[in-house]
Design a protein around this motif. Structure first.
Motif, short mmCIF file in Angstrom:
data_model
loop_
_atom_site.label_atom_id
_atom_site.label_comp_id
_atom_site.label_asym_id
_atom_site.label_seq_id
_atom_site.Cartn_x
_atom_site.Cartn_y
_atom_site.Cartn_z
N VAL A 294 0.84 -1.21 0.00
CA VAL A 294 0.00 0.00 0.00
C VAL A 294 0.87 1.25 0.00
N GLU A 297 2.10 1.78 -3.38
CA GLU A 297 1.01 2.22 -4.23
C GLU A 297 0.78 3.74 -4.06
N CYS A 301 1.52 7.31 -6.79
CA CYS A 301 0.46 8.23 -7.21
C CYS A 301 1.05 9.56 -7.68
N ILE A 309 -7.83 8.03 -2.67
CA ILE A 309 -8.67 6.85 -3.01
C ILE A 309 -8.12 5.61 -2.33
N ILE A 310 -6.80 5.47 -2.37
CA ILE A 310 -6.15 4.30 -1.74
C ILE A 310 -6.32 4.37 -0.22
N HIS A 312 -8.63 5.84 1.54
CA HIS A 312 -10.00 5.52 1.94
C HIS A 312 -10.28 4.03 1.80
N ARG A 313 -9.78 3.45 0.74
CA ARG A 313 -9.97 2.00 0.53
C ARG A 313 -9.39 1.19 1.68
N GLU A 314 -8.27 1.67 2.22
CA GLU A 314 -7.56 0.94 3.28
C GLU A 314 -8.01 1.38 4.68
N HIS A 315 -9.07 2.20 4.75
CA HIS A 315 -9.61 2.66 6.04
C HIS A 315 -8.55 3.41 6.85
N ASP A 317 -8.33 6.92 6.81
CA ASP A 317 -8.69 8.34 6.76
C ASP A 317 -8.25 9.12 7.99
#
Length: 371
Positions: A294, A297, A301, A309-310, A312-315, A317
Motif C-alpha cells: 500500500v 502504491e 500516485c 482513493i487508496i 479511503h480504501r484501506e480505512h 482516513d
C-alpha cells in the motif's frame, strides 16, 4: 511566452502601469502645445529617466488626450499590451487633481496606501505624475488628470483588487517605474496589502488560503470573506506578514495537496521548490499500519486525490487529522510561537477533511461554525 520558454534566456524589463500613465500624461500636455512626439521621457520616483513610446495623442483647446501601451517586457503581467489613456485639462486653479476614468479602480476599504474614495493610483505613480506636472505646468497653474484603462474592469478580475476593496477596475501601480520580469518579490508585494486591509476591517484572526479551493471551503464554513487572505504558494511569507501586523490567531484553509507540504515543513509550496506530498502521505499511512504494498502504491500516485482513493480504501482516513495536527505544529514553529495557528484540510468540492485542534478552538472563539 511561457515560464518554461523564459528559462535560460535574458529577460526584457518593462514599464509599470504608473510609468505608462506618466508618459501618456506628458504626451497629452505636449499635444495641447502642438507637439506630437513618438516617445517621451519621464522620471521614476527615484528620478531615473524612463522612455515611454506614445501610441497616439490629440488636443482640442486646453484639453489633451494621449494613449500609451503598457509594455511589461517579459513579465507575465495581465496588463501587458493594455492601452492606458490619459486626458489632461488645463485649469486656472493651482495644483493637480487626479481622477479615475473608465477601468481605474476606486478604494473602498481602509488599510491601503490610498484613502477611501480616492482613485487607486499608488504613491509611486503619483510621484511620477507630479514630476510631469512640475516639468510642464508648474506650481502657479493647474490641471485635472483623468487616467482611463478601458480594459481595466475586466482585467481586475485577474487581480486581488476585488478582495482588498478596490472596485471598478485595476490599480495604477509601480514603485520604480520598471517591471522586473518574473519577480517573486513583486508577486509577494502584490499579496501583502491584503493583510493591513483585513486588520483595518477589524478582524483579529487571519484566514490564509493558498488558492480557490481553500477560499471556497472557508466561505462554505461561514467564515467572513473579509477575513480571508490569499497566500498563493507563499504561505510562510504571508504568515510573517500577519505576525508583523499583530495577528495572534491564524487559520490555514486549503486543499490537501498544498497543506500536506506544510505538514512536512515546506512553507513555499510551488512544486519546483517543494514536493514531498506522496512521501508524507505514505509515511503517515505506514505509521497507521499500511502494508509495504500500500505504501508503494501511494508513492506511485501523481496526486493527493489519487492517493486519497487508496487511503479511503484501506480505512486510513485518520491520517488527515494527524497531518493537519502536524501542519499546525510546523506552522507555529515556523513563526516561533508568535501566533496560534489552526489548519483545515479541504476537498476539491469544499468539503472538510480534517480540522486541527487549534482550528476548532479558534473557530469557536470567533463564532465561525462549520456547516
Amino acid at each position: 511566452m511561457t515560464p518554461e520558454e523564459m528559462i535560460g534566456r535574458t529577460l526584457r524589463e518593462g514599464h509599470t502601469t504608473g510609468a505608462t500613465a506618466a508618459g501618456a500624461m506628458k504626451a497629452a500636455i505636449l499635444a495641447i502645445r502642438g507637439e506630437f512626439p513618438k516617445q517621451v521621457s519621464v522620471l521614476s520616483p527615484q528620478r531615473k529617466e524612463i522612455v515611454i513610446p506614445v501610441e497616439s495623442a490629440s488636443a482640442e483647446g486646453t484639453v489633451g488626450t494621449a494613449t500609451c501601451i503598457k509594455d511589461a517586457g517579459d513579465d507575465l503581467d495581465c496588463t501587458n499590451g493594455t492601452p492606458i489613456v490619459v486626458t489632461v485639462e488645463l485649469t486656472d486653479t493651482k495644483g493637480m487633481e487626479l481622477k479615475a476614468g473608465k477601468g481605474v479602480g476606486i478604494v473602498t476599504r481602509p488599510g491601503l496606501q490610498v484613502k477611501i474614495g480616492k482613485p487607486a493610483i499608488n504613491p509611486g505613480p503619483q510621484i511620477m505624475l507630479r514630476y510631469v506636472f512640475e516639468e510642464l505646468i508648474g506650481k502657479d497653474k493647474g490641471c485635472i488628470v483623468t487616467i482611463s484603462i478601458p480594459e481595466g474592469e475586466e482585467l481586475a478580475k485577474q487581480t486581488l483588487n476585488p478582495a482588498i476593496g478596490i472596485k471598478g477596475g485595476i490599480s495604477v501601480l509601480g514603485t520604480t517605474g520598471i517591471v522586473k520580469p518574473m519577480s517573486e518579490d513583486a508577486y509577494k508585494r502584490s499579496l501583502a496589502p491584503q493583510v493591513p486591509v483585513v486588520w483595518a476591517d477589524g478582524y483579529r484572526t487571519a484566514v490564509l488560503c493558498p488558492g480557490r479551493i481553500g477560499e471556497n471551503a472557508a466561505k462554505i464554513m461561514g467564515i467572513p470573506e473579509g477575513a480571508i487572505i490569499e497566500t498563493s504558494n507563499f504561505i510562510g511569507f504571508m504568515m510573517e506578514q500577519c505576525i508583523a501586523r499583530g495577528f495572534e490567531k491564524m487559520i490555514l484553509v486549503g486543499h490537501m495537496g498544498k497543506l500536506v507540504k506544510v505538514a512536512s515543513g515546506s512553507f513555499h509550496t510551488y512544486n519546483r521548490n517543494s514536493d514531498g506530498r506522496m512521501e508524507t502521505m505514505a509515511a503517515y499511512a505506514a505509521a497507521n499500519g499500511a502494508s509495504k504494498e500500500v505504501v508503494r502504491e501511494i508513492l506511485d500516485c501523481n496526486t493527493t486525490d489519487g492517493a486519497a482513493i487508496i487511503i479511503h480504501r484501506e480505512h486510513l482516513d485518520m491520517i488527515y487529522s494527524q497531518m493537519a495536527e502536524r501542519a499546525q505544529v510546523r506552522s507555529e514553529r515556523y513563526i516561533f510561537g508568535k501566533s496560534r495557528v489552526g489548519v483545515i484540510f479541504a476537498g476539491m468540492d469544499g468539503t472538510i477533511q480534517a480540522v486541527s485542534s487549534h482550528a476548532k478552538d479558534i473557530l469557536e472563539e470567533e463564532g465561525w461554525n462549520i456547516h
